[in-house]
Design a protein around this motif. Structure first.
Motif, PDB file in Angstrom:
ATOM      1  N   LEU A   1     -15.047  11.509  -1.245  1.00  0.00           N
ATOM      2  CA  LEU A   1     -14.786  11.900  -2.632  1.00  0.00           C
ATOM      3  C   LEU A   1     -16.127  12.222  -3.269  1.00  0.00           C
ATOM      4  O   LEU A   1     -16.989  11.349  -3.406  1.00  0.00           O
ATOM      5  CB  LEU A   1     -14.094  10.769  -3.396  1.00  0.00           C
ATOM      6  CG  LEU A   1     -13.869  11.001  -4.894  1.00  0.00           C
ATOM      7  CD1 LEU A   1     -12.902  12.160  -5.118  1.00  0.00           C
ATOM      8  CD2 LEU A   1     -13.352   9.732  -5.549  1.00  0.00           C
TER       9      LEU A   1
ATOM     10  N   VAL B   1     -14.661  17.529  -9.086  1.00  0.00           N
ATOM     11  CA  VAL B   1     -14.337  16.589  -8.016  1.00  0.00           C
ATOM     12  C   VAL B   1     -13.920  17.407  -6.796  1.00  0.00           C
ATOM     13  O   VAL B   1     -13.162  18.370  -6.924  1.00  0.00           O
ATOM     14  CB  VAL B   1     -13.193  15.630  -8.439  1.00  0.00           C
ATOM     15  CG1 VAL B   1     -12.758  14.757  -7.277  1.00  0.00           C
ATOM     16  CG2 VAL B   1     -13.609  14.793  -9.631  1.00  0.00           C
TER      17      VAL B   1
ATOM     18  N   GLU C   1     -12.714  16.730  -2.560  1.00  0.00           N
ATOM     19  CA  GLU C   1     -12.323  15.719  -1.580  1.00  0.00           C
ATOM     20  C   GLU C   1     -12.134  16.349  -0.214  1.00  0.00           C
ATOM     21  O   GLU C   1     -11.777  17.519  -0.111  1.00  0.00           O
ATOM     22  CB  GLU C   1     -11.002  15.068  -1.993  1.00  0.00           C
ATOM     23  CG  GLU C   1     -11.053  14.344  -3.319  1.00  0.00           C
ATOM     24  CD  GLU C   1      -9.704  13.786  -3.713  1.00  0.00           C
ATOM     25  OE1 GLU C   1      -9.394  12.659  -3.258  1.00  0.00           O
ATOM     26  OE2 GLU C   1      -8.975  14.468  -4.434  1.00  0.00           O
TER      27      GLU C   1
ATOM     28  N   THR D   1     -18.091  13.650  -6.564  1.00  0.00           N
ATOM     29  CA  THR D   1     -18.022  13.923  -7.999  1.00  0.00           C
ATOM     30  C   THR D   1     -19.385  14.436  -8.427  1.00  0.00           C
ATOM     31  O   THR D   1     -20.412  13.835  -8.093  1.00  0.00           O
ATOM     32  CB  THR D   1     -17.665  12.646  -8.793  1.00  0.00           C
ATOM     33  OG1 THR D   1     -16.463  12.093  -8.264  1.00  0.00           O
ATOM     34  CG2 THR D   1     -17.488  12.951 -10.265  1.00  0.00           C
TER      35      THR D   1
END
Length: 148
Positions: free
Chosen positions: A114, A19, A21, A116
């Motif tokens: 975000l 992940v 951000e 992923t």
């Protein structure tokens, strides 16, 4: 005309994911366009993109001086979400069809991003991408700000 069902890859035997951000100055709309139809402005080698951003449609481009990237769009929600499969060769996903999801949320005058990336074949592949995605997001942020 029948529409083929969307078949995401089975990631059940490949649990490695990451992940990343970042808060960006550009709007969700601008970032959505840059992640779907404007890859050559910030990521892909100029003139290498073959793509029609639509669900179930494939894409191809080279980046970093000729490294091929392939995939297909799984979900597209303007100003909100881009989900696609992501396949690269040795030193990348090792040919595994991974899933990249970019979620866009308004954040003040800009956007919270975000990212992923799931389904890596091993920890080494994940770790390489874990090092590179923050730099890629920084480049997107910089190019999107310059385009405004």
């Amino acid at each position: 005309m029948d529409v083929a069902p969307i078949r995401p890859p089975d990631l059940s035997t490949r649990p490695f994911f990451l992940v990343a951000e970042r808060i960006m100055a550009a709007s969700p709309d601008e970032l959505y366009r840059m992640c779907t139809s404007q890859l050559s402005l910030w990521f892909a080698d100029p003139g290498s993109v073959l793509s029609r951003p639509a669900v179930n449609e494939p894409f191809f481009f080279t980046a970093g001086g000729g490294h091929p990237h392939y995939g297909r769009f799984l979900r597209l929600e303007p100003e909100r979400l881009v989900e696609l499969t992501w396949v690269t060769g040795a030193g990348g996903t090792e040919g595994a069809e991974t899933v990249l999801t970019v979620e866009l949320s308004p954040h003040g005058a800009g956007t919270a991003v975000l990212l992923t990336h799931a389904g890596f074949p091993n920890a080494e592949s994940r770790d390489r991408h874990e090092q590179s995605w923050p730099a890629v997001l920084a480049q997107l942020d910089q190019r999107a700000a310059a385009a405004v």
